[in-house]
Design an enzyme around this catalytic site. Structure first.
Site, short mmCIF file in Angstrom:
data_model
loop_
_atom_site.label_atom_id
_atom_site.label_comp_id
_atom_site.label_asym_id
_atom_site.label_seq_id
_atom_site.Cartn_x
_atom_site.Cartn_y
_atom_site.Cartn_z
N PRO A 169 0.67 -1.30 0.09
CA PRO A 169 0.50 -0.02 0.41
C PRO A 169 1.24 1.19 0.03
O PRO A 169 1.85 1.21 0.06
CB PRO A 169 -0.62 -0.37 1.24
N LEU A 171 5.53 -0.55 -13.22
CA LEU A 171 4.69 1.03 -13.33
C LEU A 171 4.46 1.70 -14.09
O LEU A 171 3.11 2.38 -13.81
CB LEU A 171 5.59 2.02 -12.02
N PHE A 210 -11.19 6.77 -12.38
CA PHE A 210 -11.14 5.05 -12.03
C PHE A 210 -10.71 4.82 -10.71
O PHE A 210 -10.82 6.07 -10.16
CB PHE A 210 -9.52 4.95 -12.94
N CYS A 261 -4.73 -0.18 -8.24
CA CYS A 261 -3.18 -0.47 -8.82
C CYS A 261 -3.18 1.36 -9.40
O CYS A 261 -2.21 1.97 -9.18
CB CYS A 261 -3.02 -0.98 -10.05
N LYS A 317 -14.69 -1.02 -10.34
CA LYS A 317 -15.59 -1.47 -11.94
C LYS A 317 -16.36 -2.73 -11.88
O LYS A 317 -16.32 -3.80 -11.43
CB LYS A 317 -14.10 -1.53 -12.78
#
Length: 581
Positions: free
Chosen positions: A95, A224, A275, A279, A342
């Site tokens: 995290p 990333l 979003f 991630c 989602k």
């Protein structure tokens, strides 16, 4: 180059959204390999061993049931699994730090380090240790140093980076048919042998040309970068959605037009409320922090703007709900459809729905929430902690969308679940207060059909023509000049007061309703009848009388209009008291 011993036993530390599906698919494809997924969370392991898995992914349950107890095992005996394994996946949570240096941006690697020390303390044979969690660049180097500093005689370690590129909701499909498998390791003979050993596992079902090998740092940065680019794409189309709303363009049409350019492609061009997930935000923050640490402030600022745009999108959607509902939602019931970040997952981490829900609660709303895969326990856990309200009094989690709509003023679509596109919205409309609103935060509904039913509809990335809604009592008359948003909001608020009063539950509000009609009439709005608004003949009669009144008022002075209304109030009140309404 000598061959590396064949992998026969795999241990995965971490039974979450990455480790569980990944190693389940490995077990299903490599039936000669024993795969053991371990976790310190006894409740989670118990769920993996039950008929109710701790996570939802289409296709996952079937694979688990087909391999569990054969070559796929779930256990809390971490030490045993580590000792016996040839290859160990580390799939624990990383995290964002909420304390100390890098607070709010850097990844917290305490769980990664704990795994490294546990492996070093209890291993009695050589291991391949694989980073599966998303980690900052050069994390493998730190992991390797910890292992080598605590190495026992005759034991060696090779650390590889094998990032996951799964999308929740399609994780099983992504694993069965991946675009690529990325493996990073040291550019030494031992490192290349370890890469070959892990590659041989994937080669059972993944074409070799799709397996990419790099050095460790490139592998870590690739993960990333992939998430940063995907998040950037979403923020880019969401930025354009704001322009579309201001100009009259439709973001879906813009997305389709640019998506046909082969240099861009159509994916990740669906505008939305923003979003979420575990991630994108975490990896972007990590990339910002790394850039700052490398003295690259311009790079850090660039990627920070992707996050800022996502926050802006959520914020402006939430504000739009309040503004459209006459700038007040105090004590109004609002239905939230969807709480997961989602569709096809029960994961709520960083879900835009959490932001929307908290914003509406702070504004005084009462929420009725439905999500097919998120239970009430998770909803209350996500909403607790920062609000100044008693959640049990203002939040209800419904078992179906129709119950969630009863008595509601508005429906807010926060998750793009397929079932939301086929709901019986006429049924929902009939059980809601009027005017009834729909706020489509995913741009998935049939807006014209909703408007025809009678909803006032707002969505992302385009303006909708709500003028023709037959069940709205008032609208601008023919030839009426286009009014400013402020005036339209005022008229809508007056309309809401009148419609609320027409419930006839509070007789004292009836004179106020009549005066509201007078105020609207005197501003030059057209009052037009709609039999669909009223179900009884008496109500239709009253509406017709008010229509006549409107015509009379246009020809009379305001003082005479007031007298006329005063005369009518007694009639309306008497009828209401006799329950003819």
């Amino acid at each position: 180059m000598k061959a590396y011993p064949k992998v026969s036993k795999i241990c995965c530390i971490g039974a979450g959204y990455v480790g569980g599906p990944t190693c389940t698919v490995i077990a299903s494809k490599c039936t000669d390999i024993t795969v053991t997924i371990v976790d310190i969370n006894e409740s989670r392991i118990a769920q993996w061993n039950s008929d109710s898995l701790p996570i939802f992914e289409p296709g996952l349950e079937e694979i688990v049931k087909s391999r569990r107890g054969q070559n796929l095992f779930f256990s809390t005996d971490i030490l045993k699994a580590v000792k016996e394994a040839d290859l160990i996946f580390i799939s624990v949570n990383t995290p964002t730090k909420n304390f100390g240096v890098g607070k709010g941006r850097a990844a917290d690697l305490k769980h990664i380090e704990a795994c490294a020390r546990l492996i070093a303390d209890h291993s009695t044979s050589s291991k391949i240790v694989v980073e599966k969690s998303t980690v900052p660049v050069r994390a493998a180097e730190s992991l390797s140093r910890i292992l080598k500093a605590n190495t026992k005689p005759g034991v060696t370690y090779q650390v590889l980076s094998n990032p996951e590129f799964l999308a929740e909701g399609t994780a099983i499909c992504d694993l069965l048919n991946p675009d690529r498998v990325l493996i990073g390791g040291e550019d030494t003979e031992e490192g290349q042998l370890a890469i070959a050993a892990l590659s041989s596992v994937y080669e059972v079902w993944v074409p070799k040309e799709r397996i990419i090998t790099t050095n460790t740092w490139s592998s870590e940065l690739s993960k990333l970068t992939a998430n940063a680019f995907l998040a950037q794409r979403i923020s880019s189309i969401n930025a354009i959605s704001a322009v579309c709303e201001a100009t009259g363009a439709d973001v879906s049409e813009v997305a389709r037009a640019i998506g046909m350019d082969t240099r861009l492609g159509p994916k990740f061009l669906q505008s939305s409320v923003g979003f979420g997930g575990s991630c994108f935000q975490k990896d972007l923050l990590n990339l910002v922090y790394i850039s700052e640490c490398l003295n690259l402030p311009e790079v850090a600022e660039y990627w920070q703007q992707v996050l800022n745009m996502n926050e802006f999108q959520k914020s402006r959607f939430a504000k739009r709900i309040v503004e459209t509902m006459f700038n007040t939602i105090t004590n109004k019931k609002i239905t939230l459809l969807g709480f997961a970040f989602k569709k096809n997952t029960g994961d709520t981490r960083e879900s835009p729905a959490i932001y929307i829900a908290k914003y509406l609660l702070e504004e005084g709303a009462v929420l009725q929430i439905y999500d097919p895969k998120v239970d009430s326990k998770q909803v209350f856990a996500d909403l607790s902690g920062t609000l100044s309200v008693n959640l049990s009094e203002v939040v209800t989690v419904s078992k179906n969308p129709y119950d969630a709509a009863v008595g509601s003023h508005a429906i807010v679509v926060c998750t793009e679940w397929d079932e939301f596109t086929s709901l019986d919205y006429e049924r929902m409309y009939s059980r809601m207060l009027k005017p009834a609103f729909v706020f489509d935060g995913r741009k998935i509904l049939n807006h014209k059909k909703l408007i025809d039913i009678g909803f006032h509809v707002e969505t992302i990335g385009c303006k909708l023509n709500n003028i023709d809604q037959s069940k709205y009592l008032f609208s601008c008359g023919e030839g009426t000049p286009r009014r400013t948003q402020e005036h339209r909001m005022r008229f809508a608020k007056l309309e809401n007061i009148f419609l609320t009063s027409l419930h006839w539950d509070n007789i004292d509000e009836l004179p106020e309703a009549c005066l509201t009609v007078q105020e609207i009439v005197n501003t030059g709005l057209t009052l037009h009848g709609s039999e669909l608004l009223f179900q009884s003949a008496d109500k239709i009669l009253i509406l017709n009388e008010l229509s006549v009144l409107h015509s009379d008022c246009l020809r009379k002075s305001n003082s005479k209009s007031t007298v006329y209304f005063s005369e009518k109030q007694e009639i309306y009140t008497a009828r209401a008291q006799s329950r003819k309404f």
